[in-house]
Design an enzyme around this catalytic site. Structure first.
Site, short mmCIF file in Angstrom:
data_model
loop_
_atom_site.label_atom_id
_atom_site.label_comp_id
_atom_site.label_asym_id
_atom_site.label_seq_id
_atom_site.Cartn_x
_atom_site.Cartn_y
_atom_site.Cartn_z
CG HIS A 28 2.41 39.39 39.72
ND1 HIS A 28 1.54 39.24 40.78
CD2 HIS A 28 2.29 38.26 38.97
CE1 HIS A 28 0.93 38.06 40.69
NE2 HIS A 28 1.36 37.46 39.60
CG HIS A 29 -2.79 43.32 41.78
ND1 HIS A 29 -2.52 44.21 42.81
CD2 HIS A 29 -4.04 43.62 41.36
CE1 HIS A 29 -3.55 45.01 42.99
NE2 HIS A 29 -4.49 44.67 42.12
CB CYS A 30 2.09 39.53 44.30
SG CYS A 30 3.65 39.38 43.42
CG ASN A 39 -1.51 44.45 46.59
OD1 ASN A 39 -2.08 45.07 45.70
ND2 ASN A 39 -0.61 43.51 46.31
CB ALA A 79 -7.79 45.33 42.58
#
Length: 527
Positions: free
Chosen positions: A139-141, A335, A527
């Site tokens: 997950h990008h989080c 991030n 992203a």
């Protein structure tokens, strides 16, 4: 124990029935180089058990604040049930690129289970030539490009013989934050939220002319200059081109389905074009994307008379750098990224002029980014309380897709290892990164990574917006051939396909190219 940042939480909020916010990669592997001549799920599980402590995002899970009143917390979970995260499958015959892409698209469309650490791995057998593939998504989080690269580095080895990794010390017990502590934090944040919003608004206003959508407002540049003057920043703002994204078939409400296309071009060809025209490899990569998009739009009678506008993610930290985002094990979770917004010159018919226009636009974007606060993405996210953001973000993104996106797509280019790497002894032949598509950022994303003499592309699309994503790989190859054809017109250009001998020794040439790329590239991440 740490709380998600506003940007990290935004990647959670953006998810909906039609949007998944994870980043992924497809590694193509040759198991014949492994000691056993094969790669199976048991070997992969053993590797993960041995090295899980080197990849903190793989062992962190979310602890939610009741009623979503505040941003979630990260909780270290050293006893991860790896078996629930690692899957195995076999492709149907003939096991070609299309069968692989179809399988990957199916799992890439599914959101991750938030009750576990936010990642999955799929070991895929049945590829032509005895190869296999490993699809991983996180997950990008939890990760950006730098922390994602660190995870990959932790699992791969420089030789077929896996390196020995010392067992970690016994981890300290990790307890989730208590209910009262989380509610107290939420109340405190609600009190300071107006002040935080005002500070974020002031910082974002200084870069108003580079933020999608609002950059199109009248006098956005004057507002940015005034905000900088009030903050005591008298530096002149580099002139930026119009950043109004035209309407294209890519843009509009997306569905929950995904299609994926994988392809590669030789990195040597990219570098030859870059050297011949006195530019950096990123300029060539962006031109390849612009040319491929132009070809697709022309084929569908949908080419706008204005250039497409792309968001280019940029890392705000480098590999090996310290920072507050490090955990006790030395890894990173979360991030630290921003984005440059740049036109792609898809409206320019001449390949040579398009190459020059893309180079000029990217140089302008870099100059503007160099004097910006670089935090506008965080600032925009920090303006909105978490409880409201979780409900409003999917709606706002959907409305942005209906009304007109701020950007047409995301394009990301990340540098990778120059030498071959191995997973459980299996040689990695290629690595195709995959990113996110949303209503607001377009129904297609193009991501590429350099690895072992190749530039590997991963294209993700919503089939409702772009039904023939596989054609983009052909357009990228045609765009590369188009640029190589220009070399015959350049008096200082090397011969196409490496027919002319290099003037420098191979080692010196490689060092020179690495210095040029390091100087030219602000690291761009998925992203």
């Amino acid at each position: 124990m740490r709380q998600l940042t506003a940007l990290d939480a935004q990647f959670l909020s953006v998810e909906s029935a039609t949007t998944a916010a994870h980043v992924a990669g497809v590694a193509i592997l040759d198991p014949s180089t492994s000691p056993s001549g094969a790669l199976n799920r048991e070997a992969l599980l053993a590797l993960l058990r041995e090295r899980l402590h080197l990849a903190p995002p793989l062992r962190m899970r979310l602890a939610d604040v009741p009623f979503g009143l505040d941003r979630p917390y990260w909780l270290d979970d050293p006893d991860v049930d790896l078996g629930a995260h690692v899957h195995e499958a076999t492709l149907p015959a003939p096991g070609g690129e299309r069968e692989l892409a179809a399988y990957v698209a199916g799992v890439h469309a599914r959101r991750l289970d938030r009750g576990r650490p936010l990642w999955e791995a799929h070991l895929i057998h049945g590829l032509e030539g005895g190869r296999c593939a490993l699809y991983t998504k996180v997950h990008h989080c939890a990760i950006d490009g730098v922390s994602g690269s660190e995870i990959l580095t932790a699992l791969l080895d420089p030789s077929p013989q896996p390196r020995r990794v010392e067992a970690p010390p016994a981890p300290a017990p990790s307890q989730p934050p208590g209910l009262l502590a989380m509610l107290a934090g939420a109340i405190t944040r609600s009190i300071v939220q107006p002040v935080e919003t005002l500070c974020s608004l002031a910082r974002a206003a200084a870069d108003l002319d580079t933020i999608p959508v609002v950059a199109a407002l009248p006098d956005a540049r004057l507002v940015a200059q005034a905000a900088r003057a009030l903050a005591g920043d008298a530096r002149p703002l580099p002139e930026t081109p119009p950043l109004v994204a035209p309407r294209t078939p890519f843009n509009g409400p997306i569905s929950g389905e995904r299609e994926v296309a994988l392809g590669s071009v030789p990195l040597a060809e990219v570098r030859r074009v870059a050297r011949a025209f006195g530019m950096g490899p990123n300029d060539v990569v962006m031109t390849l994307c612009a040319s491929a998009l132009r070809r697709w739009l022309l084929a569908h009678d949908a080419l706008p008379d204005r250039p497409l506008v792309a968001a280019v993610p940029v890392a705000l930290r480098s590999a090996g750098a310290g920072g507050s985002s490090r955990d006790a094990a030395g890894g990173r979770v979360g991030n630290r990224i921003s984005a440059m917004i740049t036109p792609l010159a898809t409206d320019v018919a001449s390949p040579r002029e398009r190459l020059s226009a893309v180079r000029s636009a990217l140089a302008t974007a870099k100059r503007r980014f160099a004097v910006s606060h670089r935090t506008w993405l965080d600032d925009v996210c920090a303006m909105v309380p978490n409880a409201f953001a979780a409900l409003a973000t999917p709606v706002v993104f959907r409305l942005a897709g209906v009304a007109g996106a701020g950007v047409n797509l995301i394009v990301s280019n990340v540098p990778g290892p120059r030498l071959p790497l191995y997973l459980c002894g299996a040689r990695m032949l290629a690595y195709h990164p995959l990113s996110v598509v949303t209503d607001a950022t377009g129904g297609i994303s193009i991501t590429c990574a350099s690895y072992d003499g190749r530039l590997d592309f991963g294209v993700v699309a919503c089939p409702a917006r772009l039904p023939d994503v596989q054609s983009m790989i052909g357009h990228l190859r045609e765009a590369m051939d188009e640029l190589l054809a220009l070399l015959g017109d350049s008096p200082d250009a090397p011969a196409p396909h490496g027919d002319a001998p290099l003037v420098r020794p191979q080692e010196e040439q490689a060092e020179r190219e690495e210095r040029e790329e390091r100087a030219e590239r602000q690291e761009m991440v998925p992203a």
